[in-house]
Design an enzyme around this catalytic site. Structure first.
Site, PDB file in Angstrom:
ATOM      1  N   SER A 226       0.891  -1.161  -0.072  1.00 28.67           N
ATOM      2  CA  SER A 226      -0.038   0.134   0.039  1.00 28.67           C
ATOM      3  C   SER A 226       0.812   1.225   0.017  1.00 28.67           C
ATOM      4  O   SER A 226       1.743   1.433   0.827  1.00 28.67           O
ATOM      5  CB  SER A 226      -0.964  -0.172   1.294  1.00 28.67           C
ATOM      6  OG  SER A 226      -1.837  -0.957   1.196  1.00 28.67           O
TER       7      SER A 226
ATOM      8  N   HIS B 278      -5.508  -8.919  -1.161  1.00 29.06           N
ATOM      9  CA  HIS B 278      -5.690  -9.301   0.473  1.00 29.06           C
ATOM     10  C   HIS B 278      -6.613 -10.340   0.543  1.00 29.06           C
ATOM     11  O   HIS B 278      -7.660 -10.400  -0.138  1.00 29.06           O
ATOM     12  CB  HIS B 278      -5.718  -7.974   1.162  1.00 29.06           C
ATOM     13  CG  HIS B 278      -4.864  -6.812   0.913  1.00 29.06           C
ATOM     14  ND1 HIS B 278      -5.129  -6.060  -0.053  1.00 29.06           N
ATOM     15  CD2 HIS B 278      -3.990  -6.427   1.630  1.00 29.06           C
ATOM     16  CE1 HIS B 278      -4.122  -5.147  -0.126  1.00 29.06           C
ATOM     17  NE2 HIS B 278      -3.354  -5.262   0.838  1.00 29.06           N
TER      18      HIS B 278
ATOM     19  N   HIS C 123      -3.249   0.378  -4.740  1.00 31.35           N
ATOM     20  CA  HIS C 123      -2.532  -0.755  -5.500  1.00 31.35           C
ATOM     21  C   HIS C 123      -2.940  -0.714  -6.909  1.00 31.35           C
ATOM     22  O   HIS C 123      -4.205  -0.638  -7.505  1.00 31.35           O
ATOM     23  CB  HIS C 123      -3.090  -1.893  -4.925  1.00 31.35           C
ATOM     24  CG  HIS C 123      -2.747  -2.341  -3.681  1.00 31.35           C
ATOM     25  ND1 HIS C 123      -1.627  -3.188  -3.231  1.00 31.35           N
ATOM     26  CD2 HIS C 123      -3.172  -1.624  -2.397  1.00 31.35           C
ATOM     27  CE1 HIS C 123      -1.671  -3.032  -1.847  1.00 31.35           C
ATOM     28  NE2 HIS C 123      -2.619  -2.081  -1.308  1.00 31.35           N
TER      29      HIS C 123
ATOM     30  N   HIS D  83      -6.832   4.171   6.802  1.00 34.89           N
ATOM     31  CA  HIS D  83      -6.374   3.952   5.451  1.00 34.89           C
ATOM     32  C   HIS D  83      -5.554   4.933   5.010  1.00 34.89           C
ATOM     33  O   HIS D  83      -4.412   4.876   4.335  1.00 34.89           O
ATOM     34  CB  HIS D  83      -7.272   3.060   4.450  1.00 34.89           C
ATOM     35  CG  HIS D  83      -6.488   2.515   3.567  1.00 34.89           C
ATOM     36  ND1 HIS D  83      -5.535   1.590   3.478  1.00 34.89           N
ATOM     37  CD2 HIS D  83      -6.699   2.758   2.135  1.00 34.89           C
ATOM     38  CE1 HIS D  83      -4.891   1.157   2.220  1.00 34.89           C
ATOM     39  NE2 HIS D  83      -5.637   1.746   1.215  1.00 34.89           N
TER      40      HIS D  83
ATOM     41  N   TYR E 111      -9.044 -10.139   2.733  1.00 38.90           N
ATOM     42  CA  TYR E 111     -10.090  -9.440   3.194  1.00 38.90           C
ATOM     43  C   TYR E 111     -10.949  -9.225   1.918  1.00 38.90           C
ATOM     44  O   TYR E 111     -12.121  -8.863   1.953  1.00 38.90           O
ATOM     45  CB  TYR E 111      -9.969  -8.304   4.062  1.00 38.90           C
ATOM     46  CG  TYR E 111      -9.167  -7.197   3.436  1.00 38.90           C
ATOM     47  CD1 TYR E 111      -9.588  -6.297   2.710  1.00 38.90           C
ATOM     48  CD2 TYR E 111      -7.980  -7.005   3.990  1.00 38.90           C
ATOM     49  CE1 TYR E 111      -8.855  -5.289   2.047  1.00 38.90           C
ATOM     50  CE2 TYR E 111      -7.003  -6.102   3.463  1.00 38.90           C
ATOM     51  CZ  TYR E 111      -7.522  -5.102   2.480  1.00 38.90           C
ATOM     52  OH  TYR E 111      -6.594  -4.074   2.136  1.00 38.90           O
ATOM     53  N   GLU E 112     -10.408  -9.098   0.630  1.00 37.93           N
ATOM     54  CA  GLU E 112     -11.246  -8.740  -0.452  1.00 37.93           C
ATOM     55  C   GLU E 112     -11.991  -9.874  -1.010  1.00 37.93           C
ATOM     56  O   GLU E 112     -12.967  -9.567  -1.788  1.00 37.93           O
ATOM     57  CB  GLU E 112     -10.222  -8.549  -1.608  1.00 37.93           C
ATOM     58  CG  GLU E 112      -9.310  -7.186  -1.140  1.00 37.93           C
ATOM     59  CD  GLU E 112      -8.232  -6.780  -2.325  1.00 37.93           C
ATOM     60  OE1 GLU E 112      -8.633  -6.490  -3.297  1.00 37.93           O
ATOM     61  OE2 GLU E 112      -7.207  -6.629  -2.052  1.00 37.93           O
TER      62      GLU E 112
ATOM     63  N   MET F 167      -2.033  -6.801   6.985  1.00 37.18           N
ATOM     64  CA  MET F 167      -3.168  -7.352   6.464  1.00 37.18           C
ATOM     65  C   MET F 167      -2.708  -8.420   5.174  1.00 37.18           C
ATOM     66  O   MET F 167      -3.553  -8.825   4.435  1.00 37.18           O
ATOM     67  CB  MET F 167      -4.534  -6.629   6.123  1.00 37.18           C
ATOM     68  CG  MET F 167      -4.886  -6.143   7.099  1.00 37.18           C
ATOM     69  SD  MET F 167      -6.261  -4.817   7.020  1.00 37.18           S
ATOM     70  CE  MET F 167      -6.426  -4.001   8.317  1.00 37.18           C
ATOM     71  N   SER F 168      -1.399  -8.450   4.965  1.00 37.59           N
ATOM     72  CA  SER F 168      -1.054  -8.917   3.675  1.00 37.59           C
ATOM     73  C   SER F 168       0.338 -10.169   4.015  1.00 37.59           C
ATOM     74  O   SER F 168       0.522 -10.546   5.168  1.00 37.59           O
ATOM     75  CB  SER F 168      -0.719  -8.069   2.685  1.00 37.59           C
ATOM     76  OG  SER F 168       0.461  -7.033   3.242  1.00 37.59           O
TER      77      SER F 168
ATOM     78  N   ALA G 129       2.699  -2.173   4.393  1.00 36.05           N
ATOM     79  CA  ALA G 129       2.861  -1.227   5.166  1.00 36.05           C
ATOM     80  C   ALA G 129       2.048  -1.851   6.512  1.00 36.05           C
ATOM     81  O   ALA G 129       1.618  -3.167   6.354  1.00 36.05           O
ATOM     82  CB  ALA G 129       1.603  -0.319   5.042  1.00 36.05           C
TER      83      ALA G 129
ATOM     84  N   ASN H 274       2.191   3.266  11.573  1.00 34.84           N
ATOM     85  CA  ASN H 274       1.194   3.790  12.539  1.00 34.84           C
ATOM     86  C   ASN H 274       1.766   2.745  13.933  1.00 34.84           C
ATOM     87  O   ASN H 274       2.157   1.739  13.512  1.00 34.84           O
ATOM     88  CB  ASN H 274      -0.099   3.922  12.403  1.00 34.84           C
ATOM     89  CG  ASN H 274      -0.607   2.460  11.739  1.00 34.84           C
ATOM     90  OD1 ASN H 274      -0.587   2.149  10.717  1.00 34.84           O
ATOM     91  ND2 ASN H 274      -0.905   1.648  12.861  1.00 34.84           N
TER      92      ASN H 274
HETATM   93  N1  HPA Z   1      -3.006  -3.006  11.400  1.00 31.12           N
HETATM   94  C1  HPA Z   1      -3.475  -3.677  10.425  1.00 31.12           C
HETATM   95  N2  HPA Z   1      -2.838  -3.358   9.089  1.00 31.12           N
HETATM   96  C2  HPA Z   1      -1.885  -2.274   8.801  1.00 31.12           C
HETATM   97  C3  HPA Z   1      -2.029  -1.315   9.857  1.00 31.12           C
HETATM   98  C4  HPA Z   1      -2.406  -1.712  11.390  1.00 31.12           C
HETATM   99  O1  HPA Z   1      -2.253  -0.741  12.378  1.00 31.12           O
HETATM  100  N3  HPA Z   1      -1.000  -0.163   9.527  1.00 31.12           N
HETATM  101  C5  HPA Z   1      -0.934  -0.589   8.272  1.00 31.12           C
HETATM  102  N4  HPA Z   1      -1.254  -1.880   7.728  1.00 31.12           N
END
Ligand code: HPA
Length: 277
Positions: free
Chosen positions: A27, A80, A58, A244, A82-83, A208-209, A110, A232
């Site tokens: 991402s 991902h 993406h 996001h 979740y898609e 998530m990937s 990320a 973050n």
């Molecule tokens: N959690 C899950 N996926 C992420 C995060 C997070 O804090 N930051 C960037 N992708």
């Protein structure tokens, strides 16, 4: 088999070119593909079985060309879990890279940090993973041509490649930490309680990937190295909620550092090859 058809198409689009290094850009990190020389870009829609990412940040194309003295095939965008389209397309894409000639896969993503001292903008080399997705891309009949039914995940994240990444970070004054990446299903961000749980379980970052790609790659014998951009602090560890847009902004801000690290790493692979021969 879609992977074989996609690999044939990749070879056909760039005659005489054979990628050695596959790269997956996460991402907000797609900019690295713009630095590829002699680029041939193929939209995923033109590669049999490739995923169509539905998430902003993406692009959904494979870029072939040269970077850091290496021939690369760079996936600008991923899917991902979740898609909801399943992990087959991801499996096809990674196997197509293998069939098209790659021996190494570089994964980027990320992630949220679970260590308060490692804040946004930092880079984390992935040393191991926790698969918390509740899904495994190798579920189903094993395709013996690619690998064994029960592939080992010991040293799934190649220690020698990671050592090279560390060396290149040091040489270029890039601050690089190492840690365990937990793949959590999403698409909702974790709760503060889930973040505390992941910390207790031994994770240093959550995203998530990335883990499914590593599993498929190791199954078919690709060496894997990975770097997460911390966008973050995990939910509850910092101030306020995570979203996001923040992920994309923070990833873009750190992207140039990651690009420098990866180009240095690719150049380093050449130096290592030279030493070995
Ligand atoms: N959690 C899950 N996926 C992420 C995060 C997070 O804090 N930051 C960037 N992708």
């Amino acid at each position: 088999m879609p992977a074989a058809r996609a690999a044939a198409e990749i070879l056909h689009r760039a005659p005489g070119f054979r990628a050695r290094i596959g790269i997956v850009l996460g991402s907000g990190l797609g900019g690295l593909a713009d630095r590829i020389a002699d680029a041939v870009a193929i939209p995923y829609t033109e590669l049999d079985g490739f995923p169509m990412p539905s998430v902003e940040g993406h692009a959904g194309r494979l870029v072939l060309g040269h970077l850091g003295g290496q021939s690369v095939a760079c996936m600008q965008g991923r899917v991902h879990a979740y898609e909801g389209t399943g992990l087959d397309a991801l499996k096809t894409a990674i196997r197509a890279l293998k069939l098209a000639g790659c021996d190494t896969l570089v994964l980027t993503c990320a992630a949220g940090s679970l260590r308060v001292e490692v804040g946004p903008g930092r880079l984390m080399a992935i040393s191991d993973h926790l698969n918390m997705l509740g899904a495994n891309p190798l579920t189903g009949p094993n395709e013996d041509a690619f690998g064994p039914r029960f592939p080992s995940m010991t040293d799934a994240w190649d220690p020698d490649l990671r050592a090279l990444m560390r060396r290149k970070a040091l040489e270029q004054n890039i601050d690089l930490v190492e840690g365990v990446y937990a793949a959590y299903p999403g698409p909702s961000f974790e709760t503060p309680a889930e973040v505390r749980m992941l910390k207790v379980l031994g994770a240093d970052a959550v995203g998530m990937s990335t883990v499914p790609e590593c599993i498929v790659a190791r199954h078919c014998g690709l060496r894997v190295v990975g770097c997460a951009v911390i966008t973050n602090l995990g939910v509850g560890l910092g101030e306020g909620p995570v979203d996001h847009d923040q992920t994309l902004r923070a990833a873009s801000a750190a992207a140039s550092e990651l690009e420098r690290l990866l180009v240095g790493f690719l150049e380093g692979l050449n130096e290592e090859d030279g030493r070995r021969s």
